[in-house]
Write an enzyme that holds these catalytic residues in place. Structure first.
Site, mmCIF file in Angstrom:
data_model
loop_
_atom_site.group_PDB
_atom_site.id
_atom_site.type_symbol
_atom_site.label_atom_id
_atom_site.label_comp_id
_atom_site.label_asym_id
_atom_site.label_seq_id
_atom_site.Cartn_x
_atom_site.Cartn_y
_atom_site.Cartn_z
ATOM 1 N N ALA A 1 0.804 -1.214 0.000
ATOM 2 C CA ALA A 1 0.000 0.000 0.000
ATOM 3 C C ALA A 1 0.837 1.264 0.000
ATOM 4 O O ALA A 1 0.576 2.194 -0.747
ATOM 5 C CB ALA A 1 -0.936 0.000 1.218
ATOM 6 N N CYS A 2 1.846 1.324 0.865
ATOM 7 C CA CYS A 2 2.606 2.555 0.996
ATOM 8 C C CYS A 2 3.916 2.265 1.686
ATOM 9 O O CYS A 2 3.929 1.647 2.743
ATOM 10 C CB CYS A 2 1.815 3.590 1.787
ATOM 11 N N GLY A 3 5.010 2.726 1.115
ATOM 12 C CA GLY A 3 6.321 2.411 1.650
ATOM 13 C C GLY A 3 6.624 3.048 2.976
ATOM 14 O O GLY A 3 7.479 2.562 3.707
#
Length: 273
Positions: free
Chosen positions: A113-115
């Site tokens: 989803a998101c680093g």
């Protein structure tokens, strides 16, 4: 990058059910190691793994140049059936080189989803950039900006088959796309792109535009700044932190780029009137 799966398609209006296979994007874990030390794990679309690994090390500020990485290889890992998975990449640093900073501390398990989700603190994600993107003299024609999403989509071969991946492209001021990468994770797509570009030229990627198919998040703006990219153009919405960071750094941030319209949230002076 894709696979076929069984599917039952239901049409409520017609009261019909059709059994037909579908093409979906592959999502698998990737662990990136420097030597024997794991620096990150992410869910990604297999393919361009070396670009992803190099791009991650660059955009996280752990190395300063592609030349800092002497070699990369897939480690021999196997699944429960004994088949190779190619889900671990090991990077070897050049002699005399060490990581400029350690990997971020995480508080969650891996995700596509998101680093930066799960970073121990907001301060930890403000990776310092060596490149003053505010000084970049790039200017853009509004028509070029408006055309970038369609140009990017035309190069999204995996999206065309699955509808399930993000894309990132590196464009010249005239709208020419130099490189495009796709991945199930939007931050992975950017890392793949930066890694590929860094193989061809030294950072900073001055005088270029990062165009992304997703929203303009804080991390997208951060990764662009660390790579020295002065302009980010997003199809989706911006976040408040992305706007704050762009204004702080002097980066041009464009979002809601759809059809003939777009919105500029920082440095509108770079967009010709």
């Amino acid at each position: 990058m894709t696979t076929r799966v069984p599917r039952t398609r239901v049409d409520v209006e017609r009261g019909a059910r059709v059994e037909r296979p579908d093409t979906v994007v592959v999502e698998e874990p990737l662990e990136i190691r420097v030597g024997e030390t794991a620096v990150t794990a992410t869910m990604r679309t297999p393919g361009d793994d070396f670009d992803l690994s190099l791009g991650h090390l660059l955009t996280e500020g752990m190395v300063g140049s592609a030349h800092d990485v002497a070699a990369m290889m897939h480690c021999t890992d196997v699944d429960e059936d004994g088949s190779p998975t190619f889900n671990v990449v090991e990077a070897t640093l050049a002699p005399g080189t060490s990581l400029l900073r350690p990997a971020r501390e995480r508080t969650q398990s891996m995700t596509s989803a998101c680093g930066v989700c799960g970073s121990a603190s907001v301060d930890a994600v403000r990776t310092s950039s060596r490149f003053p993107v505010a000084d970049d003299p790039i200017v853009l024609d509004p028509a070029v900006i408006a055309a970038l999403p369609d140009a990017l989509e035309a190069r999204q071969s995996v999206f065309a088959r699955t509808g399930g991946v993000h894309a990132a492209g590196l464009a010249m001021p005239d709208g020419t796309l130099l490189t495009v990468r796709e991945d199930v994770g939007r931050h992975n797509a950017v890392d793949k792109l930066v890694g590929a570009a860094a193989r061809e030229r030294e950072l900073p990627l001055a005088g270029t535009v990062l165009v992304v198919s997703a929203r303009a998040s804080f991390e997208i703006a951060q990764k662009a700044s660390v790579a020295g990219i002065p302009v980010v153009v997003a199809v989706g919405a911006p976040t408040s932190l992305a706007v704050d960071l762009a204004r702080e750094l002097g980066m041009t941030l464009v979002a809601f780029t759809r059809g003939p319209r777009f919105s500029v949230y920082s440095r509108p002076d770079r967009v010709l009137g």
